[in-house]
Scaffold this active site. Structure first.
Site, PDB file in Angstrom:
ATOM      1  N   SER A   1       1.238  -1.052  -0.495  1.00  0.00           N
ATOM      2  CA  SER A   1      -0.361  -0.250   0.178  1.00  0.00           C
ATOM      3  C   SER A   1       1.204   1.413   0.080  1.00  0.00           C
ATOM      4  O   SER A   1       0.286   2.364  -0.163  1.00  0.00           O
ATOM      5  CB  SER A   1      -1.177   0.236   1.223  1.00  0.00           C
ATOM      6  OG  SER A   1      -0.233  -0.326   2.283  1.00  0.00           O
TER       7      SER A   1
ATOM      8  N   ASP B   1      -2.820   5.632  11.524  1.00  0.00           N
ATOM      9  CA  ASP B   1      -1.372   5.529  10.718  1.00  0.00           C
ATOM     10  C   ASP B   1      -0.258   6.600  10.737  1.00  0.00           C
ATOM     11  O   ASP B   1       0.002   7.075  10.105  1.00  0.00           O
ATOM     12  CB  ASP B   1      -2.320   5.615   9.830  1.00  0.00           C
ATOM     13  CG  ASP B   1      -1.668   4.996   8.563  1.00  0.00           C
ATOM     14  OD1 ASP B   1      -0.312   4.811   8.376  1.00  0.00           O
ATOM     15  OD2 ASP B   1      -2.340   4.616   7.380  1.00  0.00           O
TER      16      ASP B   1
ATOM     17  N   HIS C   1       1.439   4.808   6.590  1.00  0.00           N
ATOM     18  CA  HIS C   1       1.348   5.043   4.795  1.00  0.00           C
ATOM     19  C   HIS C   1       1.306   7.406   5.495  1.00  0.00           C
ATOM     20  O   HIS C   1       1.812   7.208   6.431  1.00  0.00           O
ATOM     21  CB  HIS C   1      -0.394   5.453   4.706  1.00  0.00           C
ATOM     22  CG  HIS C   1      -0.447   4.215   4.360  1.00  0.00           C
ATOM     23  ND1 HIS C   1      -1.331   3.489   4.972  1.00  0.00           N
ATOM     24  CD2 HIS C   1      -0.201   3.202   3.634  1.00  0.00           C
ATOM     25  CE1 HIS C   1      -0.678   2.554   4.967  1.00  0.00           C
ATOM     26  NE2 HIS C   1      -0.244   1.615   3.827  1.00  0.00           N
TER      27      HIS C   1
END
Ligand SMILES: *[C@@H]1O[C@H](CO)[C@@H](O)[C@H](O)[C@H]1NC(C)=O
Ligand SMILES: *[C@@H]1O[C@H](CO)[C@@H](O)[C@H](O)[C@H]1NC(C)=O
Ligand SMILES: *[C@@H]1O[C@H](CO)[C@@H](O)[C@H](O)[C@H]1NC(C)=O
Ligand SMILES: *[C@@H]1O[C@H](CO)[C@@H](O)[C@H](O)[C@H]1NC(C)=O
Ligand SMILES: *[C@@H]1O[C@H](CO)[C@@H](O)[C@H](O)[C@H]1NC(C)=O
Ligand SMILES: *[C@@H]1O[C@H](CO)[C@@H](O)[C@H](O)[C@H]1NC(C)=O
Length: 476
Positions: A196, A439, A442
């Site tokens: 990702s 998070d 990312h």
């Protein structure tokens, strides 16, 4: 008597000769050992690698395979496409470039490849310096921002993290120029292979290019993990191949992605290895998935596991599988028969959880980059990085013999300095119950990951024999 003396002298010379040749032989042997051993040191080391105790390590990150889809092409940005290149009176290739306001239009002369180029500057030692001009797009102008990276939408209060650029110590890194980039890749193709974060990178590239052109989605499936986009005006295609472990994998539980994966560490993941041969550029990466519970196979036999409960299986570290995965990935790359492109290995990028692990309240709340003297990478990140570099060196040497081009896109230290660039809790609505509450893996879009494309463009130019900002001459 005389004869005897002569003979004695000869004998002495002979013994002296044979001692000196013995010394020479020893010296040669020693030199050989000293040069060959370090070359194979990593191999020797991993053969001797000790198993890690079960779950000693807290970083078994769980990644979301996001189910959100990209929003549709933003109507505001339709019709913003630039004309293709044409030749001017002087026979130079030029392209119109859009600037701000009416007077902003100008022509850019594209310098033919082959000129200039300064490969001697180390792009990766440097600092983040202030850049009031950033960012180059917003969540309103780019439709390619996936929900969990749309930090502004979810209320991230500060914007200073957008106002930095990377400054190598010995030169300038040119800021990404979408027009120039699209001209460079005209008629070419680019593939991302990875997880990702690779997708995060691709979406950053789409957003940076969105100032000039939007691609058509020409994918056969709606699966976000295997997408193909086309920029028709430039005959340029961009694809992504999902392969978080780079090697062949199976789930132990089909429906439950949190259950351990089986990694066939010596088998190609054909979902990308069978597809990349025709690409001009391949950007390959892998990282955080190697911290998850996994079973390791070689020759279809279990050779170890990470965070498994079986006591009869040898417990191994993340670097064990990481090393083998990269080795297999390079074996796949180096066995391509007709590959004419270049593979960029984008290096391991650390996460920035502080005050706890990802599932124990860890978070990334900083709002400024570190200076290079303010931050040291955590041991486990450093180990991953070193492992990767070693495998890169072996793979690259093999590739060179075969005439295959590979290059390193070394984002590790550059991004180590950006704890402020992650979504943290602004990757979802406060009420949403998500796997990773904060998070720190990312990157917000826009955000520091946009810089990866500055590097990408510079590396592409270096491959072209151009490089470092010499390639554009502007005539206003
Ligand atoms: C190339 O970069 C180095 C710094 O890494 C610099 O010393 C040198 O002057 C540069 N050469 C040219 C021709 O720009
Ligand atoms: C973009 O961010 C703003 C806040 O800066 C938010 O109000 C808006 O809803 C977001 N738009 C999209 C399309 O995400
Ligand atoms: C587009 O690029 C491909 C190579 O990627 C080439 O084979 C094809 O002829 C090009 N098409 C046009 C219309 O230029
Ligand atoms: C989609 O399918 C068509 C026909 O099966 C094929 O020609 C095309 O190459 C496929 N595109 C991609 C991106 O796989
Ligand atoms: C890091 O370097 C900067 C100068 O670049 C200096 O001002 C600062 O005090 C240094 N910080 C540490 C922790 O050494
Ligand atoms: C979030 O979901 C998990 C299971 O999916 C559940 O155990 C937990 O209670 C939920 N938390 C909230 C705040 O809803």
């Amino acid at each position: 008597m005389k004869l005897h003396a002569i003979n004695e002298g000869k004998a002495q010379v002979l013994t002296r000769r044979s001692t000196s040749s013995k010394i020479l032989a020893h010296l040669i042997a020693l030199t050989l050992i000293l040069t060959i051993l370090p070359l194979y040191y990593p191999y020797i080391r991993y053969i001797l690698e000790k198993p890690t105790p079960l779950a000693s390590h807290s970083n078994d990150l769980l990644h979301v395979q996001s189910t959100t889809t990209l929003s549709r092409q933003h109507p505001v940005y339709r019709g913003h496409l630039l004309p293709a290149t044409r030749e001017n009176e002087a026979g130079q290739k030029v392209v119109a470039k859009r600037g701000k306001g009416k007077r902003g239009r100008r022509e850019v002369v594209l310098k033919p490849p082959g000129g200039g180029g300064n490969k001697s500057c180390d792009l990766y030692s440097g600092e983040w310096v202030e850049n009031p001009k950033g960012a180059y797009y917003t969540n309103e102008t780019c439709w390619a921002i996936q929900e969990h990276q749309n930090c502004m939408k979810f209320g991230r209060p500060d914007q200073d993290f957008l106002k930095w650029r990377w400054k190598p110590n010995d030169c300038e890194l040119q800021e990404f120029d979408p027009v120039e980039f699209l001209e460079m890749v005209r008629g070419k193709s680019l593939a991302f292979v990875g997880d990702s974060v690779a997708r995060n990178h691709m979406q950053s590239l789409i957003c940076l290019l969105s100032r000039v052109a939007y691609p058509n989605d020409v994918s056969n499936s709606s699966d976000l993990n295997f997408k193909q986009y086309e920029y028709p005006e430039y005959n340029f295609t961009m694809s992504i191949f999902w392969s978080p472990y780079l090697v062949n994998t199976e789930r132990t539980d089909r429906r439950d992605i949190t259950q351990p994966f089986k990694l066939y560490l010596d088998e190609f993941d054909e979902s990308w290895t069978s597809k990349i041969e025709d690409f001009n550029y391949v950007i390959i990466s892998a990282g955080q998935w190697f911290f998850r519970p996994t079973m390791f196979y070689s020759g279809r036999h279990v050779i170890g596991c990470l965070y498994c409960s079986e006591s009869n299986i040898r417990h191994r570290s993340s670097t064990f599988s990481y090393r083998r995965a990269w080795r297999t990935a390079f074996r796949a790359i180096n066995s391509l028969k007709n590959f004419k492109g270049i593979v960029f290995l984008r290096s391991f990028v650390p996460s920035h959880f502080e005050g706890g692990r990802w599932d124990k309240g860890g978070d990334c709340v900083r709002t400024r980059p570190f200076k290079s003297n303010e931050s040291v990478m955590e041991d486990y990140s450093l180990e991953m990085y070193k492992t990767q570099l070693q495998e890169y060196k072996f793979g690259e040497r093999e590739a060179r013999k075969k005439g295959i081009k590979v290059a390193l896109m070394d984002m590790t230290q550059v991004m180590q300095l950006r704890p402020d660039g992650h979504p943290s809790r602004y990757g979802h609505l406060p009420s949403q119950n998500v796997t990773m509450a904060n998070d720190c893996v990312h990157w917000c879009l826009p955000g520091p990951i946009d810089t990866w494309n500055d590097f990408l463009m510079e590396l592409m130019k270096r491959e072209d024999g151009r490089g470092l900002a010499n390639s554009l001459v502007c005539i206003d």
